[in-house]
Design an enzyme around this catalytic site. Structure first.
Site, PDB file in Angstrom:
ATOM      1  N   SER A 124     -63.806  56.595-101.359  1.00  0.00           N
ATOM      2  CA  SER A 124     -64.241  55.253-101.730  1.00  0.00           C
ATOM      3  C   SER A 124     -65.327  55.328-102.786  1.00  0.00           C
ATOM      4  O   SER A 124     -66.111  56.286-102.823  1.00  0.00           O
ATOM      5  CB  SER A 124     -64.795  54.569-100.474  1.00  0.00           C
ATOM      6  N   TYR A 148     -70.443  54.784 -92.629  1.00  0.00           N
ATOM      7  CA  TYR A 148     -69.069  54.778 -93.159  1.00  0.00           C
ATOM      8  C   TYR A 148     -69.001  55.605 -94.439  1.00  0.00           C
ATOM      9  O   TYR A 148     -68.143  56.475 -94.598  1.00  0.00           O
ATOM     10  CB  TYR A 148     -68.621  53.324 -93.437  1.00  0.00           C
ATOM     11  N   LYS A 152     -67.014  59.445 -95.683  1.00  0.00           N
ATOM     12  CA  LYS A 152     -66.202  59.722 -96.880  1.00  0.00           C
ATOM     13  C   LYS A 152     -66.800  60.913 -97.630  1.00  0.00           C
ATOM     14  O   LYS A 152     -66.092  61.819 -98.063  1.00  0.00           O
ATOM     15  CB  LYS A 152     -66.149  58.491 -97.798  1.00  0.00           C
TER      16      LYS A 152
HETATM   17  P1  NAD Z   1     -56.836  49.660 -92.570  1.00  0.00           P
HETATM   18  O1  NAD Z   1     -57.804  49.517 -91.460  1.00  0.00           O
HETATM   19  O2  NAD Z   1     -55.935  48.515 -92.879  1.00  0.00           O
HETATM   20  O3  NAD Z   1     -55.945  50.972 -92.364  1.00  0.00           O
HETATM   21  C1  NAD Z   1     -56.418  52.100 -91.686  1.00  0.00           C
HETATM   22  C2  NAD Z   1     -55.395  52.429 -90.614  1.00  0.00           C
HETATM   23  O4  NAD Z   1     -55.838  53.596 -89.899  1.00  0.00           O
HETATM   24  C3  NAD Z   1     -55.211  51.315 -89.586  1.00  0.00           C
HETATM   25  O5  NAD Z   1     -53.835  51.010 -89.486  1.00  0.00           O
HETATM   26  C4  NAD Z   1     -55.751  51.913 -88.272  1.00  0.00           C
HETATM   27  O6  NAD Z   1     -55.019  51.454 -87.149  1.00  0.00           O
HETATM   28  C5  NAD Z   1     -55.560  53.399 -88.524  1.00  0.00           C
HETATM   29  N1  NAD Z   1     -56.464  54.294 -87.796  1.00  0.00           N
HETATM   30  C6  NAD Z   1     -57.817  54.283 -87.730  1.00  0.00           C
HETATM   31  N2  NAD Z   1     -58.258  55.311 -86.987  1.00  0.00           N
HETATM   32  C7  NAD Z   1     -57.146  55.998 -86.577  1.00  0.00           C
HETATM   33  C8  NAD Z   1     -56.928  57.163 -85.790  1.00  0.00           C
HETATM   34  N3  NAD Z   1     -57.939  57.845 -85.243  1.00  0.00           N
HETATM   35  N4  NAD Z   1     -55.651  57.583 -85.583  1.00  0.00           N
HETATM   36  C9  NAD Z   1     -54.592  56.911 -86.120  1.00  0.00           C
HETATM   37  N5  NAD Z   1     -54.748  55.807 -86.875  1.00  0.00           N
HETATM   38  C10 NAD Z   1     -56.008  55.357 -87.097  1.00  0.00           C
HETATM   39  O7  NAD Z   1     -57.696  50.063 -93.880  1.00  0.00           O
HETATM   40  P2  NAD Z   1     -57.246  50.159 -95.394  1.00  0.00           P
HETATM   41  O8  NAD Z   1     -57.956  49.089 -96.130  1.00  0.00           O
HETATM   42  O9  NAD Z   1     -55.779  50.283 -95.491  1.00  0.00           O
HETATM   43  O10 NAD Z   1     -57.954  51.516 -95.774  1.00  0.00           O
HETATM   44  C11 NAD Z   1     -57.268  52.757 -95.740  1.00  0.00           C
HETATM   45  C12 NAD Z   1     -58.259  53.861 -96.059  1.00  0.00           C
HETATM   46  O11 NAD Z   1     -58.843  53.609 -97.334  1.00  0.00           O
HETATM   47  C13 NAD Z   1     -59.424  53.954 -95.070  1.00  0.00           C
HETATM   48  O12 NAD Z   1     -59.734  55.314 -94.870  1.00  0.00           O
HETATM   49  C14 NAD Z   1     -60.545  53.252 -95.799  1.00  0.00           C
HETATM   50  O13 NAD Z   1     -61.806  53.727 -95.399  1.00  0.00           O
HETATM   51  C15 NAD Z   1     -60.260  53.613 -97.240  1.00  0.00           C
HETATM   52  N6  NAD Z   1     -60.817  52.651 -98.199  1.00  0.00           N
HETATM   53  C16 NAD Z   1     -60.514  51.336 -98.079  1.00  0.00           C
HETATM   54  C17 NAD Z   1     -61.053  50.433 -98.973  1.00  0.00           C
HETATM   55  C18 NAD Z   1     -60.762  48.959 -98.860  1.00  0.00           C
HETATM   56  O14 NAD Z   1     -61.464  48.159 -99.460  1.00  0.00           O
HETATM   57  N7  NAD Z   1     -59.740  48.534 -98.136  1.00  0.00           N
HETATM   58  C19 NAD Z   1     -61.904  50.877 -99.992  1.00  0.00           C
HETATM   59  C20 NAD Z   1     -62.181  52.231-100.099  1.00  0.00           C
HETATM   60  C21 NAD Z   1     -61.617  53.121 -99.183  1.00  0.00           C
HETATM   61  C1  UD1 Z   2     -67.737  46.679 -99.392  1.00  0.00           C
HETATM   62  C2  UD1 Z   2     -68.539  47.781 -98.764  1.00  0.00           C
HETATM   63  C3  UD1 Z   2     -68.159  49.101 -99.409  1.00  0.00           C
HETATM   64  C4  UD1 Z   2     -66.653  49.342 -99.262  1.00  0.00           C
HETATM   65  C5  UD1 Z   2     -65.929  48.150 -99.894  1.00  0.00           C
HETATM   66  C6  UD1 Z   2     -64.445  48.253 -99.764  1.00  0.00           C
HETATM   67  C7  UD1 Z   2     -70.628  46.714 -98.015  1.00  0.00           C
HETATM   68  C8  UD1 Z   2     -72.101  46.629 -98.221  1.00  0.00           C
HETATM   69  N1  UD1 Z   2     -69.947  47.481 -98.888  1.00  0.00           N
HETATM   70  O1  UD1 Z   2     -68.014  46.704-100.754  1.00  0.00           O
HETATM   71  O2  UD1 Z   2     -68.856  50.174 -98.814  1.00  0.00           O
HETATM   72  O3  UD1 Z   2     -66.274  50.530 -99.919  1.00  0.00           O
HETATM   73  O4  UD1 Z   2     -66.362  46.943 -99.248  1.00  0.00           O
HETATM   74  O5  UD1 Z   2     -64.067  48.152 -98.418  1.00  0.00           O
HETATM   75  O6  UD1 Z   2     -70.091  46.145 -97.092  1.00  0.00           O
HETATM   76  N2  UD1 Z   2     -69.256  38.695-101.124  1.00  0.00           N
HETATM   77  C9  UD1 Z   2     -69.682  37.398-100.954  1.00  0.00           C
HETATM   78  N3  UD1 Z   2     -69.287  36.732 -99.820  1.00  0.00           N
HETATM   79  C10 UD1 Z   2     -68.499  37.287 -98.862  1.00  0.00           C
HETATM   80  C11 UD1 Z   2     -68.065  38.641 -99.052  1.00  0.00           C
HETATM   81  C12 UD1 Z   2     -68.477  39.300-100.189  1.00  0.00           C
HETATM   82  O7  UD1 Z   2     -70.402  36.849-101.803  1.00  0.00           O
HETATM   83  O8  UD1 Z   2     -68.191  36.641 -97.858  1.00  0.00           O
HETATM   84  C13 UD1 Z   2     -69.649  39.407-102.366  1.00  0.00           C
HETATM   85  C14 UD1 Z   2     -70.459  40.668-102.130  1.00  0.00           C
HETATM   86  O9  UD1 Z   2     -71.823  40.389-102.085  1.00  0.00           O
HETATM   87  C15 UD1 Z   2     -70.053  41.508-103.352  1.00  0.00           C
HETATM   88  C16 UD1 Z   2     -68.595  41.083-103.620  1.00  0.00           C
HETATM   89  O10 UD1 Z   2     -68.453  39.812-102.991  1.00  0.00           O
HETATM   90  O11 UD1 Z   2     -70.829  41.176-104.454  1.00  0.00           O
HETATM   91  C17 UD1 Z   2     -67.576  42.033-103.048  1.00  0.00           C
HETATM   92  O12 UD1 Z   2     -67.850  42.239-101.671  1.00  0.00           O
HETATM   93  P1  UD1 Z   2     -66.865  43.085-100.718  1.00  0.00           P
HETATM   94  O13 UD1 Z   2     -65.489  42.573-100.862  1.00  0.00           O
HETATM   95  O14 UD1 Z   2     -67.459  43.081 -99.352  1.00  0.00           O
HETATM   96  O15 UD1 Z   2     -66.888  44.546-101.343  1.00  0.00           O
HETATM   97  P2  UD1 Z   2     -68.128  45.497-101.687  1.00  0.00           P
HETATM   98  O16 UD1 Z   2     -69.417  44.844-101.448  1.00  0.00           O
HETATM   99  O17 UD1 Z   2     -67.886  46.024-103.044  1.00  0.00           O
END
Ligand code: NAD
Ligand code: UD1
Length: 337
Positions: A124, A148, A152
């Site tokens: 991330s 969290y 990573k």
């Molecule tokens: P998500 O929660 O939709 O998907 C993660 C999946 O992992 C879920 O289906 C959950 O049931 C499963 N899971 C969690 N722990 C588990 C375990 N111990 N065994 C088996 N399954 C397990 O999240 P996502 O948004 O699809 O994210 C996927 C990956 O990308 C995550 O590692 C997350 O940290 C990373 N990531 C997400 C974002 C984002 O904004 N969505 C940003 C940066 C990184």
């Molecule tokens: C958040 C996480 C980051 C993670 C990323 C993707 C925090 C502090 N950071 O990032 O670690 O990698 O999600 O999962 O939680 N915002 C609003 N109102 C809301 C929600 C968000 O104004 O209800 C604003 C936030 O202040 C930010 C932007 O929208 O400026 C994006 O927010 P968000 O979607 O939560 O992502 P990140 O903050 O980038």
């Protein structure tokens, strides 16, 4: 080729599964459904046009993982499984370290035991903490501000060390920026449990009437309109980035960190207005205090992904807003959990 997707029933995993099936890969999903629904499996099959092997399994469970690797001839893994809510990780750090670190360790150990040498990891942009400079490239200083993020950071380090010890191992550390949007069919998308933490799912729940109004966390940042700036990337572009990373990994052993972003920054109000314009829906909002821990401005330098993987994001902010709404209005209660 058989690709194991840990956490493949989740938001990013399900979209990646569809792109892999379309690209001719066979997909095996291991997910404990702790943050997803089994309903997604049949929808992946419907969109990908082929069957998926599904294991309801905690990937921290060594015996279960060993059995899976014995039953399936795995060629490569994509490791999505993990907990991802930043605020919850501050409140329950041990749960986050246990789940996310155990999942990474168990996967790598099982891969080693069964001679599997390719893994693509969901890292991330959170590993950049508060960036000194934007756009951030992969060489930028890394530092985390919450448990969290540290999971990573530590998983990246473990993979780097494992690559030093095994020169056949290939680890792709994909640093996602802000994934939003949904598959254009409206059949799969993001289905957060409880109150959404992230901006786009919150906006779409306001649009569907599940929430009254959006709270905009601060308008006194040093940005063009005072609200936070991020690099939003369409989840289907992100999914295609995984296919490209997998292809690269097949011929490039070693550990490679790559940003997956668009290189463009949009403010919170830009996103609100883009959503309103794309979908013809008014999003009521109020300005509130800043959210503790939030970064002012964060967007990617996406050059390395283009250079190494031949991949770049193609979809626009309008596509992201339209597809989010298409998913939300067709599935007002997500997958129905
Ligand atoms: P998500 O929660 O939709 O998907 C993660 C999946 O992992 C879920 O289906 C959950 O049931 C499963 N899971 C969690 N722990 C588990 C375990 N111990 N065994 C088996 N399954 C397990 O999240 P996502 O948004 O699809 O994210 C996927 C990956 O990308 C995550 O590692 C997350 O940290 C990373 N990531 C997400 C974002 C984002 O904004 N969505 C940003 C940066 C990184
Ligand atoms: C958040 C996480 C980051 C993670 C990323 C993707 C925090 C502090 N950071 O990032 O670690 O990698 O999600 O999962 O939680 N915002 C609003 N109102 C809301 C929600 C968000 O104004 O209800 C604003 C936030 O202040 C930010 C932007 O929208 O400026 C994006 O927010 P968000 O979607 O939560 O992502 P990140 O903050 O980038």
């Amino acid at each position: 080729m058989n690709i194991l997707l840990t956490g493949g029933a989740g938001y990013i995993g399900s979209h990646t599964a569809v792109e892999l099936l379309k690209a001719g890969y066979d997909v095996i999903i291991a997910d404990d459904l702790s943050n997803s629904s089994e309903e997604v499996i049949s929808r992946i099959e419907e969109l990908g046009g082929r069957r998926v092997s599904f294991y309801k399994l905690d990937v921290c469970c060594r015996e279960g993982m060993d059995r899976l690797f014995s039953e399936q001839d795995i060629d490569a893994c994509i490791h999505f499984a993990g907990k991802k809510a930043v605020g919850e990780s501050v409140a329950k750090p041990l749960e986050y370290y246990r789940n996310n670190m155990d999942a990474t360790m168990t996967l790598l150990e099982t891969m080693e035991k069964h001679g599997v040498n390719i893994v693509v990891f969901s890292s991330s942009a959170t590993v950049y903490g508060i960036p000194e400079l934007v756009p951030v490239d992969e060489k930028a200083t890394r530092w985390c501000t919450n448990p969290y993020g540290w999971t990573k950071y530590m998983s990246e380090q473990i993979m780097r060390d494992a690559c030093v010890a095994n020169n056949e191992l290939s680890c792709m550390l994909l640093r996602y920026f802000n994934p939003i949007g949904a598959h254009e069919s409206g059949r799969i998308g993001e289905d957060p449990r409880g109150i959404p933490n992230n901006l786009m799912p919150y906006i779409s729940q306001v649009a569907i009437g599940r929430r009254e109004r959006l709270s905009v966390y601060g308008n006194d940042y040093n940005t063009p309109d005072g609200t936070g700036v991020r690099d939003y990337i369409h989840v289907v572009d992100l999914a295609k980035g995984h296919v490209a990373a997998l292809r690269y990994a097949e011929t490039h052993p070693g550990c490679t960190a790559i940003n997956l972003g668009t290189g463009k920054g949009y403010s919170v109000l830009d996103i609100v207005h883009a959503f309103e314009a794309a979908n013809g829906i008014k999003i009521p909002y109020v300005i509130t205090d800043r959210r503790p821990g939030d970064v002012e401005t964060l967007y990617a330098d996406p050059e390395l992904a283009e250079k190494l993987l031949g991949w770049r994001a193609e979809k626009t902010i309008e596509d992201m807003c339209r597809d989010t709404w298409n998913w939300q209005r067709n599935n007002p209660n997500g997958y129905g959990n």
